[in-house]
Design a protein around this motif. Structure first.
Motif, PDB file in Angstrom:
ATOM      1  N   ASN A  68       0.868  -1.174   0.000  1.00 29.30           N
ATOM      2  CA  ASN A  68       0.000   0.000   0.000  1.00 29.30           C
ATOM      3  C   ASN A  68       0.911   1.231   0.000  1.00 29.30           C
ATOM      4  N   ASP A  69       0.362   2.412   0.262  1.00 27.50           N
ATOM      5  CA  ASP A  69       1.158   3.646   0.218  1.00 27.50           C
ATOM      6  C   ASP A  69       2.264   3.681   1.274  1.00 27.50           C
ATOM      7  N   MET A  70       2.110   2.913   2.353  1.00 27.85           N
ATOM      8  CA  MET A  70       3.059   2.976   3.459  1.00 27.85           C
ATOM      9  C   MET A  70       3.932   1.727   3.604  1.00 27.85           C
ATOM     10  N   LEU A  71       3.638   0.643   2.870  1.00 27.37           N
ATOM     11  CA  LEU A  71       4.371  -0.619   3.023  1.00 27.37           C
ATOM     12  C   LEU A  71       4.911  -1.130   1.694  1.00 27.37           C
ATOM     13  N   LEU A  94       9.326  -2.777   4.422  1.00 27.37           N
ATOM     14  CA  LEU A  94       9.681  -1.377   4.608  1.00 27.37           C
ATOM     15  C   LEU A  94       8.408  -0.604   4.910  1.00 27.37           C
ATOM     16  N   GLN A  95       8.390   0.072   6.058  1.00 33.51           N
ATOM     17  CA  GLN A  95       7.211   0.822   6.494  1.00 33.51           C
ATOM     18  C   GLN A  95       7.555   2.292   6.628  1.00 33.51           C
ATOM     19  N   GLN A  96       6.864   3.127   5.886  1.00 33.31           N
ATOM     20  CA  GLN A  96       7.029   4.571   6.007  1.00 33.31           C
ATOM     21  C   GLN A  96       6.144   5.042   7.147  1.00 33.31           C
ATOM     22  N   LEU A  97       6.754   5.690   8.144  1.00 33.74           N
ATOM     23  CA  LEU A  97       6.013   6.169   9.304  1.00 33.74           C
ATOM     24  C   LEU A  97       5.610   7.633   9.167  1.00 33.74           C
ATOM     25  N   GLY A  98       6.156   8.303   8.200  1.00 34.80           N
ATOM     26  CA  GLY A  98       5.890   9.715   7.964  1.00 34.80           C
ATOM     27  C   GLY A  98       6.815  10.182   6.856  1.00 34.80           C
ATOM     28  N   PRO A  99       6.777  11.466   6.535  1.00 31.52           N
ATOM     29  CA  PRO A  99       7.608  11.947   5.429  1.00 31.52           C
ATOM     30  C   PRO A  99       9.111  11.878   5.711  1.00 31.52           C
ATOM     31  N   GLN A 100       9.519  11.792   6.985  1.00 32.05           N
ATOM     32  CA  GLN A 100      10.947  11.833   7.308  1.00 32.05           C
ATOM     33  C   GLN A 100      11.407  10.679   8.187  1.00 32.05           C
ATOM     34  N   LYS A 101      10.604   9.611   8.287  1.00 35.62           N
ATOM     35  CA  LYS A 101      11.020   8.487   9.116  1.00 35.62           C
ATOM     36  C   LYS A 101      10.383   7.196   8.622  1.00 35.62           C
ATOM     37  N   GLY A 102      11.076   6.094   8.936  1.00 39.54           N
ATOM     38  CA  GLY A 102      10.581   4.795   8.523  1.00 39.54           C
ATOM     39  C   GLY A 102      11.312   3.673   9.235  1.00 39.54           C
ATOM     40  N   VAL A 103      10.786   2.450   9.054  1.00 43.47           N
ATOM     41  CA  VAL A 103      11.369   1.258   9.663  1.00 43.47           C
ATOM     42  C   VAL A 103      11.466   0.177   8.599  1.00 43.47           C
ATOM     43  N   VAL A 104      12.574  -0.585   8.632  1.00 41.46           N
ATOM     44  CA  VAL A 104      12.726  -1.764   7.795  1.00 41.46           C
ATOM     45  C   VAL A 104      12.814  -2.967   8.736  1.00 41.46           C
TER      46      VAL A 104
END
Length: 182
Positions: free
Chosen positions: A75-78, A104-114
């Motif tokens: 989806n847009d975040m994963l 890969l998960q986008q948590l916001g425009p400037q952060k994320g987690v793999v």
């Protein structure tokens, strides 16, 4: 450990991107490195990035690395990614392979987690699974477009310890200095 390098990025044609680097890693280990990258699409939903790199390190001789991945947006975040890295190093005269499944998960425009599950293998005369690992790599931009903070907890199950769990926590600060070339 600390490393620093200068990098030149160039597009060879409409498909291939190249990077040339010269730098120092660790206390004093000068190196030069060249990478070429290209992406293909597989059907409508899959992306297939490929990277080839060669490097020469003062301490360990030559190294060649091939990376092939298969990526698909959930989806847009994963984003799901299955990736294989194969490397040969002159110092050990061994093939090393890492196979990972990543989310890969986008948590916001400037952060994320793999989130990663991986298997590390070595091959001299026969292939041996050296370790299994689970990790979560959190990365956040903390200042403008050049300062990043990383937190990486990991559980590793190495062969040398009978596959008993070993935990680690890595804190990393990344600084990017940019000079626009004419």
């Amino acid at each position: 450990s600390v490393s620093a390098f200068f990098q030149r990025v160039k597009k060879l044609d409409t498909h291939w991107d190249t990077k040339a680097r010269i730098g120092i890693r660790g206390v004093f280990d000068p190196f030069v490195r060249f990478d070429a990258e290209r992406d293909w699409t597989l059907g409508v939903a899959w992306n297939v990035p490929y990277r080839f790199g060669v490097a020469s390190f003062h301490s360990g001789g030559y190294k060649a690395i091939n990376t092939l991945a298969l990526q698909r947006s959930i989806n847009d975040m994963l984003l799901f990614e299955g990736k294989t890295d194969i490397a040969w190093t002159q110092e050990r005269d061994t093939l090393e392979a890492v196979q990972t499944l990543n989310l890969l998960q986008q948590l916001g425009p400037q952060k994320g987690v793999v989130y990663t599950f991986g298997v590390f293998e070595e091959s001299a005369s026969y292939t041996v699974v050296s370790s299994y690992f689970l990790s979560a790599h959190y990365r956040q931009l903390i200042y403008k477009d050049w300062l990043y903070f990383n937190i990486i907890p990991e559980v590793n199950y190495p062969r040398e310890f009978n596959y008993d769990a070993r935990t680690s926590l890595t804190l990393k600060l990344e600084v990017f200095f940019r000079q626009k070339m004419p």
